[in-house]
Design a protein around this motif. Structure first.
Motif, PDB file in Angstrom:
ATOM      1  N   VAL A 205       0.822  -1.201   0.000  1.00 52.77           N
ATOM      2  CA  VAL A 205       0.000   0.000   0.000  1.00 52.77           C
ATOM      3  C   VAL A 205       0.868   1.267   0.000  1.00 52.77           C
ATOM      4  O   VAL A 205       0.450   2.318  -0.476  1.00 52.77           O
ATOM      5  CB  VAL A 205      -0.992  -0.012   1.190  1.00 52.77           C
ATOM      6  N   LYS A 208       1.408   1.592  -3.690  1.00 53.00           N
ATOM      7  CA  LYS A 208       0.167   1.595  -4.463  1.00 53.00           C
ATOM      8  C   LYS A 208      -0.986   2.078  -3.609  1.00 53.00           C
ATOM      9  O   LYS A 208      -1.778   1.280  -3.102  1.00 53.00           O
ATOM     10  CB  LYS A 208      -0.149   0.173  -4.978  1.00 53.00           C
ATOM     11  N   PRO A 209      -1.103   3.392  -3.446  1.00 54.86           N
ATOM     12  CA  PRO A 209      -2.160   3.924  -2.573  1.00 54.86           C
ATOM     13  C   PRO A 209      -3.563   3.545  -3.050  1.00 54.86           C
ATOM     14  O   PRO A 209      -4.507   3.556  -2.259  1.00 54.86           O
ATOM     15  CB  PRO A 209      -1.940   5.439  -2.604  1.00 54.86           C
ATOM     16  N   GLU A 210      -3.689   3.169  -4.357  1.00 58.01           N
ATOM     17  CA  GLU A 210      -5.019   2.789  -4.852  1.00 58.01           C
ATOM     18  C   GLU A 210      -5.560   1.560  -4.117  1.00 58.01           C
ATOM     19  O   GLU A 210      -6.755   1.290  -4.114  1.00 58.01           O
ATOM     20  CB  GLU A 210      -5.016   2.576  -6.379  1.00 58.01           C
ATOM     21  N   LEU A 211      -4.662   0.822  -3.455  1.00 57.14           N
ATOM     22  CA  LEU A 211      -5.109  -0.335  -2.690  1.00 57.14           C
ATOM     23  C   LEU A 211      -6.071   0.065  -1.567  1.00 57.14           C
ATOM     24  O   LEU A 211      -6.923  -0.720  -1.147  1.00 57.14           O
ATOM     25  CB  LEU A 211      -3.908  -1.076  -2.085  1.00 57.14           C
ATOM     26  N   ARG A 212      -5.897   1.278  -1.085  1.00 58.20           N
ATOM     27  CA  ARG A 212      -6.767   1.738   0.006  1.00 58.20           C
ATOM     28  C   ARG A 212      -8.239   1.684  -0.388  1.00 58.20           C
ATOM     29  O   ARG A 212      -9.095   1.352   0.422  1.00 58.20           O
ATOM     30  CB  ARG A 212      -6.401   3.166   0.410  1.00 58.20           C
ATOM     31  N   GLU A 213      -8.490   2.029  -1.640  1.00 54.32           N
ATOM     32  CA  GLU A 213      -9.876   2.010  -2.093  1.00 54.32           C
ATOM     33  C   GLU A 213     -10.400   0.567  -2.147  1.00 54.32           C
ATOM     34  O   GLU A 213     -11.556   0.304  -1.842  1.00 54.32           O
ATOM     35  CB  GLU A 213     -10.011   2.712  -3.462  1.00 54.32           C
ATOM     36  N   GLU A 214      -9.514  -0.371  -2.504  1.00 59.16           N
ATOM     37  CA  GLU A 214      -9.895  -1.794  -2.514  1.00 59.16           C
ATOM     38  C   GLU A 214     -10.392  -2.208  -1.122  1.00 59.16           C
ATOM     39  O   GLU A 214     -11.354  -2.966  -0.993  1.00 59.16           O
ATOM     40  CB  GLU A 214      -8.684  -2.676  -2.879  1.00 59.16           C
ATOM     41  N   SER A 217     -13.774  -0.062  -0.093  1.00 56.60           N
ATOM     42  CA  SER A 217     -15.023  -0.457  -0.756  1.00 56.60           C
ATOM     43  C   SER A 217     -15.542  -1.756  -0.156  1.00 56.60           C
ATOM     44  O   SER A 217     -16.750  -1.944   0.013  1.00 56.60           O
ATOM     45  CB  SER A 217     -14.804  -0.606  -2.266  1.00 56.60           C
TER      46      SER A 217
END
Ligand code: ARG
Length: 573
Positions: A205, A208-214, A217
């Motif tokens: 994370v 890849k900060p986009e993992l936070r949205e994973e 959600s």
């Protein structure tokens, strides 16, 4: 409680014309106890009495002489520099202590302070998404000791595990599992597999900060009751619970109530209703909060009841749990054992309920503790640098096995003893430090048989057991102990007499470390006694029988004290 101390206090306060409480407060074991069993230091009296401390000591000693000579309990009073030293009638004192220990039996030390009142103790309460790391040990070990001390002193204890099964960590686990998890592998070996998924998520994370949205959600889907998410979440929680219970089995820790945060998420409406009725709930950026203030009236961080997403919070789940416990147990005291970083949280919770008119919240206390680091490195689960508790326990057991093989190769049940000593060493290291201190942990240190450690206490206890075994007869509980006249015997007896007071302080301050330091002192005196006076080879049979009584009493208090700290007490090691 102790007629000898009462007599000293009465005599010295009359001689000094000071209130008895002041004298009682100052009375201590002097630095040189060959001159006095107890002493009154006169430094602080100098201001009040406008004389120098040595002069004060001389005057008090002189004024007390006649009374001391007339007292059957006191033997001598003498000034030495700024101290008034009092020697007790040794035989009378030791006899009194020995009889008190004998008459109370295994309950020696308790004065039934609890009188059957109820205390709920919220401790350990791990976050189940994370592995049981050594950082969790603190709340577990300290809370367990607080529990046992209260129970011993006559409280009805309810040990509560308010485990974490809700919130961000579970979102991370859900995401990691669905992104990278291998169903069959996880099903076969849930704990280590989930751990590595959890660690991987927290490693990746960062880049890849986009993992936070994973993660977010999925958490939302979970809150909405999405079947797939709920099913997975249940699986994680069950695996975590099983694992935690396995660890509690190893540590010998028991809980009376095992309810997670998730069990209180559904009570959100009741919590909100309470604060709305009191006119305290306020909308703020879509969230619902209760405003709070410090003693000076400055606003502090509010207590959030509901997030802007409409979900419950760590605070509201805790508030629901408090209301439930009050209804369920009607406790006289509730203690929360968590690290000191949560101090503000508990202030917020207590204040919010007080504002809503819940006067019973005065009975709630937070017993915070400091951080534990491992050889200087702070312990963090998220970074994957975490130190798994069980690994530490295994290493401690292994190292102990080595020491036993070297020191006592013929020991029967060596494996079981190694297990008991290794685990207790780690537990002792945790509870022996002042609760609020940050501690640094090193296995070599906590296993040192000659240091101020768990193994040292157990070794002393086993040594005393061995004396009694070799004695080979029943202890004569009626043996006359007035024949005990040695300073080493006096020191042990004085230490034994202090046990009830130590437990009392440990109870009222939620501070098991008082018991730990006390046991170190008792063990030191016990070892000195054995080295300085003949016990089994005492020539006079009356002296021998009396010494055996002293040995037996000392062994018993060591055992009681160690048990209260959650330690094992092997009889041989
Ligand atoms: N789960 C929390 C943690 O791991 C501790 C919970 C303490 N108890 C409570 N009722 N809040 O830090």
């Amino acid at each position: 409680m102790n007629p000898f101390l009462d007599e000293i206090v009465a005599t010295l306060s009359a001689a000094a014309q000071l209130p008895a409480e002041d004298v009682a407060e100052l009375l201590a074991v002097p630095p040189d106890d060959t001159l006095g069993d107890y002493a009154l230091p006169c430094f602080t009296l100098a201001k009040v009495l406008r004389k120098n401390p040595a002069q004060i000591a001389t005057d008090i000693a002189q004024a007390a002489t006649a009374a001391v000579e007339a007292s059957p309990q006191l033997a001598q009073v003498q000034a030495a520099g700024p101290y008034v030293n009092v020697l007790l009638d040794r035989g009378a004192f030791i006899g009194w202590v020995m009889d008190a220990v004998r008459d109370a039996g295994s309950g020696y030390g308790s004065q039934n302070q609890g009188e059957g009142r109820t205390v709920t103790i919220d401790f350990s309460s791990p976050n189940l998404a994370r592995p049981f790391s050594i950082a969790h040990l603190r709340s577990t070990a300290i809370g367990h000791a607080i529990y046992r001390i209260h129970a011993f002193l006559g409280w009805k204890c309810v040990g509560i595990n308010h485990y974490g099964d809700y919130g961000a960590n579970f979102g991370q686990l859900l995401a990691a599992y669905q992104l990278w998890g291998d169903e069959a592998q996880v099903a076969a070996n849930p704990v280590p597999e989930l751990l590595s998924l959890y660690v991987r998520f927290n490693d990746e994370v960062e880049e890849k900060p986009e993992l936070r949205e994973e993660s977010r959600s999925r958490l939302r889907r979970l809150a909405d009751g999405d079947e797939e998410m709920v099913k997975l979440w249940r699986f994680f929680v069950d695996a975590g619970r099983k694992e935690a219970e396995r660890i509690y089995g190893i540590l010998g820790v028991h809980f009376d109530e095992f309810k997670g945060e998730g069990d209180f998420a559904g009570d959100l409406d009741d919590v909100i209703a309470l604060f709305e009725k009191a006119g305290l709930a306020e909308e703020s950026d879509g969230a619902l909060i209760v405003r709070l203030h410090d003693e000076e009236g400055e606003e502090i961080a509010p207590c959030m009841l509901r997030t802007s997403n409409g979900t419950s919070t760590y605070h509201s789940r805790d508030l629901a749990a408090m209301l439930y416990r009050q209804r369920q147990y009607d406790f006289d005291k509730m203690v929360y054992v968590t690290d000191s970083r949560q101090a503000l949280r508990f202030r917020q919770l207590f204040q919010a309920l007080a504002k809503a008119g819940m006067s019973w919240v005065d009975r709630c206390e937070h017993a915070p503790f400091g951080m534990m680091s491992f050889k200087g490195e702070a312990l963090s689960t998220r970074k994957g640098r975490m130190i798994i508790l069980e690994d530490v326990l295994d290493q401690a057991i292994e190292l102990t096995r080595g020491v036993i093989a070297e020191k006592n190769p013929d020991l029967a049940e060596a494996d079981e003893v190694a297990r008991q000593v290794g685990i207790s060493a780690v537990v002792y290291a945790d509870v022996s430090n002042r609760r609020t201190r940050d501690i640094s942990f090193s296995l070599e240190e906590v296993l040192n048989f000659d240091g101020e450690t768990g193994p040292y206490l157990q070794y002393t206890h086993a040594r005393y057991c061995s004396i009694l075994r070799r004695y080979g007869q029943a202890v004569d509980a009626q043996a006359d102990t007035a024949v005990l006249q040695e300073l080493a015997e006096m020191r042990v007896a004085r230490c034994l007499s202090a046990f009830p007071g130590v437990l009392s302080r440990a109870e009222s301050e939620n501070e098991p470390s008082y018991v730990a330091s006390y046991l170190i002192e008792l063990a030191a005196q016990a070892n000195k006694l054995y080295n300085e006076v003949p016990v089994l080879i005492a020539e006079d049979p009356a002296v021998k029988a009396a010494r055996i009584r002293l040995v037996d009493a000392t062994r018993g208090v060591l055992q009681t004290g160690m048990t209260l700290l959650g330690m094992n007490c092997p009889e041989e090691m």
